[in-house]
Structures are given as structure tokens and as C-alpha cells.
Design a protein around this motif. Structure first.
Motif, PDB file in Angstrom:
ATOM      1  N   SER A   1       0.807  -1.217   0.000  1.00 45.71           N
ATOM      2  CA  SER A   1       0.000   0.000   0.000  1.00 45.71           C
ATOM      3  C   SER A   1       0.840   1.267   0.000  1.00 45.71           C
ATOM      4  CB  SER A   1      -0.936   0.001   1.209  1.00 45.71           C
ATOM      5  OG  SER A   1      -0.190   0.057   2.413  1.00 45.71           O
ATOM      6  N   ILE A   2       2.148   1.143   0.162  1.00 44.05           N
ATOM      7  CA  ILE A   2       3.034   2.301   0.182  1.00 44.05           C
ATOM      8  C   ILE A   2       4.075   2.130  -0.911  1.00 44.05           C
ATOM      9  CG2 ILE A   2       4.686   3.625   1.569  1.00 44.05           C
ATOM     10  CD1 ILE A   2       3.186   2.590   4.042  1.00 44.05           C
ATOM     11  N   TYR A   3       4.085   3.058  -1.847  1.00 41.05           N
ATOM     12  CA  TYR A   3       4.969   2.956  -2.996  1.00 41.05           C
ATOM     13  C   TYR A   3       6.183   3.865  -2.801  1.00 41.05           C
ATOM     14  CZ  TYR A   3       0.805   0.850  -5.000  1.00 41.05           C
ATOM     15  OH  TYR A   3      -0.290   0.058  -5.230  1.00 41.05           O
ATOM     16  N   PRO A   4       7.377   3.301  -2.717  1.00 43.82           N
ATOM     17  CA  PRO A   4       8.569   4.124  -2.519  1.00 43.82           C
ATOM     18  C   PRO A   4       8.702   5.244  -3.543  1.00 43.82           C
ATOM     19  CG  PRO A   4       9.111   1.834  -2.156  1.00 43.82           C
ATOM     20  CD  PRO A   4       7.700   1.863  -2.678  1.00 43.82           C
ATOM     21  N   ARG A   5       8.328   4.986  -4.797  1.00 43.61           N
ATOM     22  CA  ARG A   5       8.471   6.026  -5.815  1.00 43.61           C
ATOM     23  C   ARG A   5       7.609   7.251  -5.506  1.00 43.61           C
ATOM     24  NH1 ARG A   5       5.480   2.043  -8.435  1.00 43.61           N
ATOM     25  NH2 ARG A   5       3.366   2.681  -9.088  1.00 43.61           N
ATOM     26  N   GLU A   6       6.425   7.029  -4.893  1.00 41.33           N
ATOM     27  CA  GLU A   6       5.561   8.154  -4.548  1.00 41.33           C
ATOM     28  C   GLU A   6       6.166   8.973  -3.402  1.00 41.33           C
ATOM     29  OE1 GLU A   6       3.021   9.101  -6.304  1.00 41.33           O
ATOM     30  OE2 GLU A   6       3.314   7.372  -7.641  1.00 41.33           O
ATOM     31  N   VAL A   7       6.814   8.283  -2.473  1.00 43.54           N
ATOM     32  CA  VAL A   7       7.481   8.987  -1.378  1.00 43.54           C
ATOM     33  C   VAL A   7       8.661   9.781  -1.920  1.00 43.54           C
ATOM     34  CG1 VAL A   7       8.670   8.723   0.827  1.00 43.54           C
ATOM     35  CG2 VAL A   7       6.756   7.216   0.255  1.00 43.54           C
ATOM     36  N   VAL A   8       9.402   9.188  -2.846  1.00 44.74           N
ATOM     37  CA  VAL A   8      10.530   9.889  -3.474  1.00 44.74           C
ATOM     38  C   VAL A   8      10.034  11.124  -4.214  1.00 44.74           C
ATOM     39  CG1 VAL A   8      12.284   9.738  -5.278  1.00 44.74           C
ATOM     40  CG2 VAL A   8      12.011   7.855  -3.649  1.00 44.74           C
ATOM     41  N   LYS A   9       8.940  10.991  -4.949  1.00 47.18           N
ATOM     42  CA  LYS A   9       8.377  12.125  -5.688  1.00 47.18           C
ATOM     43  C   LYS A   9       7.976  13.247  -4.736  1.00 47.18           C
ATOM     44  CE  LYS A   9       5.266  11.272  -8.795  1.00 47.18           C
ATOM     45  NZ  LYS A   9       4.124  10.616  -9.465  1.00 47.18           N
ATOM     46  N   ALA A  10       7.379  12.894  -3.620  1.00 51.99           N
ATOM     47  CA  ALA A  10       6.975  13.905  -2.644  1.00 51.99           C
ATOM     48  C   ALA A  10       8.189  14.610  -2.051  1.00 51.99           C
ATOM     49  CB  ALA A  10       6.141  13.262  -1.542  1.00 51.99           C
ATOM     50  N   ALA A  11       9.239  13.849  -1.751  1.00 50.36           N
ATOM     51  CA  ALA A  11      10.456  14.441  -1.188  1.00 50.36           C
ATOM     52  C   ALA A  11      11.094  15.421  -2.170  1.00 50.36           C
ATOM     53  CB  ALA A  11      11.445  13.342  -0.817  1.00 50.36           C
ATOM     54  N   LEU A  12      11.132  15.046  -3.448  1.00 48.30           N
ATOM     55  CA  LEU A  12      11.709  15.933  -4.463  1.00 48.30           C
ATOM     56  C   LEU A  12      10.829  17.163  -4.673  1.00 48.30           C
ATOM     57  CD1 LEU A  12      12.914  13.277  -7.065  1.00 48.30           C
ATOM     58  CD2 LEU A  12      14.308  14.565  -5.427  1.00 48.30           C
ATOM     59  N   ARG A  13       9.519  16.967  -4.671  1.00 53.50           N
ATOM     60  CA  ARG A  13       8.592  18.090  -4.854  1.00 53.50           C
ATOM     61  C   ARG A  13       8.751  19.126  -3.749  1.00 53.50           C
ATOM     62  NH1 ARG A  13       3.769  18.208  -2.369  1.00 53.50           N
ATOM     63  NH2 ARG A  13       3.689  15.931  -2.183  1.00 53.50           N
ATOM     64  N   LEU A  14       8.986  18.655  -2.529  1.00 50.74           N
ATOM     65  CA  LEU A  14       9.104  19.553  -1.385  1.00 50.74           C
ATOM     66  C   LEU A  14      10.529  20.034  -1.143  1.00 50.74           C
ATOM     67  CD1 LEU A  14       6.755  17.542   0.981  1.00 50.74           C
ATOM     68  CD2 LEU A  14       6.277  19.814   0.057  1.00 50.74           C
ATOM     69  N   GLY A  15      11.481  19.483  -1.897  1.00 42.48           N
ATOM     70  CA  GLY A  15      12.879  19.858  -1.696  1.00 42.48           C
ATOM     71  C   GLY A  15      13.421  19.374  -0.366  1.00 42.48           C
TER      72      GLY A  15
END
Length: 224
Positions: free
Chosen positions: A151-165
Motif C-alpha cells: 500500500s506504500i509505494y517508494p516512488r511516490e514517497v521519493v516524488k513527494a520528497a523531491l517536490r518539497l525539496g
């Protein structure tokens, strides 16, 4: 007898103003929130009855709208007022984290995560995204419901981290059962997320499991 007829030193509001909020009992604090009682019962009497009904102050604060409003002496207006007070508390903790290095005061992180996650009747997996000084950029709930690796996708967490800097992340999730002991699946998921974030130079500083009592820290257990 009305609270107005009590000696000033015994009245909850006057006690708070003279000696500070910490000196008050749960019933006295709740009485100040209620402001008025019911015919034949003071606000303190009503507060004591409510604490007995719900079992504790925290249980009352965490009650659903239906449960809260079903209690005699409470209602929609009081529920809305309570939710506003709780949200102000959460925002105060949020601002506090934004102004300090999260690693320098882990107790502040624990208080914040408890305010966000403890008492929920469903699981939430969340992340604190931090800047290079480990100050809070944002808190985001990544998923709601039963938490597992699917239920937790690492790529989505990575995308959020990059989006927020973000330069670092602290993960957290709650156990509605109240038992904060991490599972083997929790550790496997954390390792997967840490490996994915390492590729984009984002550090995983900790993972807290929130239940009753003190949240459990992966870092303190040497798992990160």
C-alpha cells in the motif's frame, strides 16, 4: 452551590490565572472549557461526570462527533469548539518544529506525532519532510487504512520528497491497538523506503510507531 459562590482560590478559572494551568485537575480544565453546568450541577460536577462516562480526558477529546454529542451537556457547538482548540494545539506544535532542528529535540517530534496520530481508529502512515537543517517543511499522510508494503509505494514517497525539496525524512505511523511495538513488516518497509530515498540523497532519520505511552523510535533501537 454555583461556582460563582466558591472562594476565588477554588474556582478553576481563577486558579489557572493565579497559579497556571498545570495545577488544575482534568475536571477543572474541562470545566473551564464547558463554561457552564446544568441545573443543579456545576461545570465541575458535569466535567467529573463526563470524565467518568468516557473514562479519561484523552478518551473524551478523541471521541467521535456522534459519541461526543450524545453526552448530556454537550452538543455540536461544543464539539466544533473542541476541534478548533485541538487544531490550534496541533498548529502550535507544527510551528514549533518549523523553527528548530528536529534532531535536537526529539521530545518535540514525539509530542507532534502523538497529537497527529494517537487515538485514531485507523492506521495512518505519515512523513515529516525536513530541510537540510532538519526543520519541518511539511507533514503529509501518505496512506490511510491497513498498512503493508503493497500500500506504500517508494516512488511516490521519493516524488513527494523531491517536490518539497526535502533533505531528510522522519516516518511515523500509528497502531490503533495502542501497542507501539514495531512489526517485522514495519522494519522491512522502512528499509525499502530508505534504499529508495538514498538514491536521491534524502536521509531517513527515524521512524516512530505511535500507540499508548511513549512512541517507539527505530533510531533509538539502532535500526537506522
Amino acid at each position: 452551590m454555583s461556582i460563582r459562590d466558591w472562594p476565588a482560590s477554588d474556582r478553576p478559572r481563577e486558579k489557572l490565572l493565579m497559579r497556571g494551568a498545570a495545577i488544575l485537575t482534568d475536571a477543572e480544565l474541562l470545566a473551564i472549557f464547558l463554561r457552564t453546568g446544568l441545573p443543579g450541577r456545576s461545570a465541575v460536577d458535569l466535567a467529573r461526570e463526563l470524565l467518568t462516562r468516557f473514562g479519561s480526558l484523552r478518551a473524551l477529546l478523541a471521541a467521535s462527533q456522534r459519541e461526543f454529542c450524545s453526552a448530556h451537556g454537550l452538543g455540536q457547538a461544543k464539539y466544533a469548539q473542541l476541534q478548533a482548540v485541538l487544531e490550534m494545539g496541533r498548529r502550535h506544535l507544527d510551528e514549533d518544529l518549523r523553527e528548530r532542528d528536529s534532531l535536537s529535540d526529539p521530545s518535540a517530534v514525539r509530542r507532534y506525532l502523538q497529537a497527529r496520530l494517537r487515538g485514531l481508529d485507523h492506521e495512518v502512515f505519515a512523513a515529516l519532510f525536513l530541510d537540510s537543517q532538519h526543520r519541518l517543511i511539511a507533514y503529509e499522510a501518505i496512506t490511510h487504512g491497513t498498512i503493508d508494503g503493497a500500500s506504500i509505494y517508494p516512488r511516490e514517497v521519493v516524488k513527494a520528497a523531491l517536490r518539497l525539496g526535502a533533505a531528510a525524512i522522519i516516518f511515523a505511523h500509528n497502531h490503533p491497538s495502542g501497542i507501539a511495538e514495531p512489526s517485522a513488516a514495519d522494519r522491512i518497509l522502512t528499509d525499502r523506503l530508505r534504499e529508495a530515498l538514498r538514491l536521491v540523497d534524502v536521509r531517513v532519520l527515524d521512524h516512530f510507531v505511535v500507540g499508548e505511552g511513549r512512541p517507539v523510535s527505530f533510531a533509538e533501537r539502532g535500526w537506522l
